[in-house]
Structure formats: structure tokens, C-alpha cells
Scaffold this active site. Structure first.
Site, short mmCIF file in Angstrom:
data_model
loop_
_atom_site.label_atom_id
_atom_site.label_comp_id
_atom_site.label_asym_id
_atom_site.label_seq_id
_atom_site.Cartn_x
_atom_site.Cartn_y
_atom_site.Cartn_z
N SER A 110 11.36 20.15 -19.11
CA SER A 110 11.86 19.10 -18.63
C SER A 110 12.76 18.79 -18.40
CB SER A 110 10.90 17.58 -19.55
OG SER A 110 11.18 16.49 -18.99
N HIS A 120 7.12 13.02 -14.20
CA HIS A 120 6.68 14.29 -13.57
C HIS A 120 5.83 13.94 -12.78
CE1 HIS A 120 9.98 16.46 -15.13
NE2 HIS A 120 9.96 16.47 -16.44
#
Length: 213
Positions: free
Chosen positions: A14, A122
Site C-alpha cells: 500500500s 484500494h
């Protein structure tokens, strides 16, 4: 760097994708700081003032293929945002959708943990953050080199073209983190020693699970 250690590859999870690009020398320190601050601000503000519209995330301990199947069979409006290990994933979606997913997981006796996040990272709920982040990337310099940086989105190495790097990174907020394939591909490319740089050892544990045996 102080210990004279040079990586053959870098990858992150991430946000760590930015530090991976910096550690490999693809972006400079000023760019890392600028993009880090902007990414944090945009993600915190994504979805508007209503917390529910920003969504949330939930970790689930279950085989990834069973989570994929659950989303489909229960018609859950969530995405498997983090494919962390063969037996652990993170669902992302609206507050209502995650609540429905939690109930479905409990029926299957899957262990769940709600994550203390500002939004449904996401996932498509990050659309408002993605556009200005992608625009900011157009103004920075990316300099690919021989240290290969692996991407969360594809699980494979970033291309050597700066424009393609910016395109993939620009959509990163919307796309799932496929950490499982990323680590498998790194191993296939010859990676045998993994060094985690960070405050904890979470990724080290995931790598152990992914490359078990």
C-alpha cells in the site's frame, strides 16, 4: 544504505510502494515527502464529510479463494482490497457493505477484525483521491534504474518507462494490493533474503506464510 546494503529488488505494501520507489532510487527524497503528504491528505478527505460515504475496511482470516467465492455468492458490494497471504485478506467497501460482509463471514466462521482506517482504501470509493494524486504525479520526475521495483497492482515489476510508472502508481489507490503474487514473483525472480524496513514485522510474517516451505 548506511550498512552498505543494496537491494536487488524493492516492494512495499500500500503506502509502502512510495518508499519502495524511493529506496530503489526511482524518486528522490523531496518527491517522496511531497507525494506522501498529498496521498495522506487526499485519502483522509476522500468521500466527503460523511464518514459512511468514505467506507471502511475489515481483515478476514480465511483462504483467499473462499473470500472471492463469498463475495460472489453473497453478492457483497465489497472488494478484496488486500491479498495479504494465502489465508488472510482485507475487504473494502461502504460501512453498510462491510457490515453485511461481516455477518456473512460470521456465518462461515471466518475470523474478522475491523480496521481503524479513515476510508475504504484500494476501492472505487477512493475515486476523489485518485484524480488529484494522478495529476500531481505528472509533475514529478521518475528515474527507473537497474533495481527492480515490484508493484502491488500487477504483482510484477514496474515498467522502465516513467509515463507507465506514473500511470500504474496513479491508479494505485483504486486497485487491490496483491501482496501474495508480488512475493511469489519476487521469489521466482531470485529473491531469497527479505529485509523489512518499518515499525513492525507484519510483512515478514506474511512473506513467511506466502513462501511456506
Amino acid at each position: 544504505r548506511r550498512f552498505g546494503v543494496t537491494p536487488a529488488f524493492t516492494c512495499g505494501h500500500s503506502y509502502g510502494e512510495l518508499t519502495a520507489l524511493f529506496s530503489a532510487g526511482w524518486i528522490d527524497e523531496a518527491t517522496l515527502h511531497t507525494l506522501s503528504a498529498l496521498r495522506g491528505q487526499l485519502m483522509a478527505a476522500a468521500g466527503g464529510p460523511d464518514g459512511a460515504s468514505r467506507g471502511t475496511m475489515m481483515a478476514v482470516k480465511a483462504p483467499l479463494e473462499k473470500l472471492d467465492q463469498l463475495i460472489k455468492t453473497e453478492n457483497l458490494d465489497v472488494v478484496l482490497a488486500n491479498r495479504n497471504s494465502p489465508n488472510q485478506g482485507v475487504l473494502s467497501g461502504s460501512v453498510a457493505a462491510i457490515a453485511k460482509a461481516e455477518a456473512a463471514c460470521k456465518q462461515k466462521k471466518f475470523r474478522t477484525i475491523k480496521l481503524p482506517v479513515a476510508a475504504a482504501f484500494h476501492s472505487a470509493l477512493m475515486q476523489r483521491a485518485q484524480a488529484p494524486f494522478a495529476a500531481a504525479l505528472e509533475k514529478v520526475t521518475v528515474t527507473p534504474n537497474d533495481i527492480r521495483v515490484y508493484a502491488n497492482t500487477s504483482g510484477g515489476p514496474y515498467p522502465a518507462e516513467p509515463a507507465q510508472v506514473k500511470s500504474i502508481l496513479g491508479d494505485h489507490l483504486l486497485n487491490a494490493v496483491n501482496f501474495v503474487d508480488e512475493i511469489k514473483n519476487l521469489h521466482q525472480a531470485g529473491a531469497r533474503v527479505f529485509i523489512e524496513v518499518g515499525p513492525k514485522t507484519v510483512l515478514t510474517g506474511l512473506v513467511r506464510q506466502i513462501l511456506k516451505g
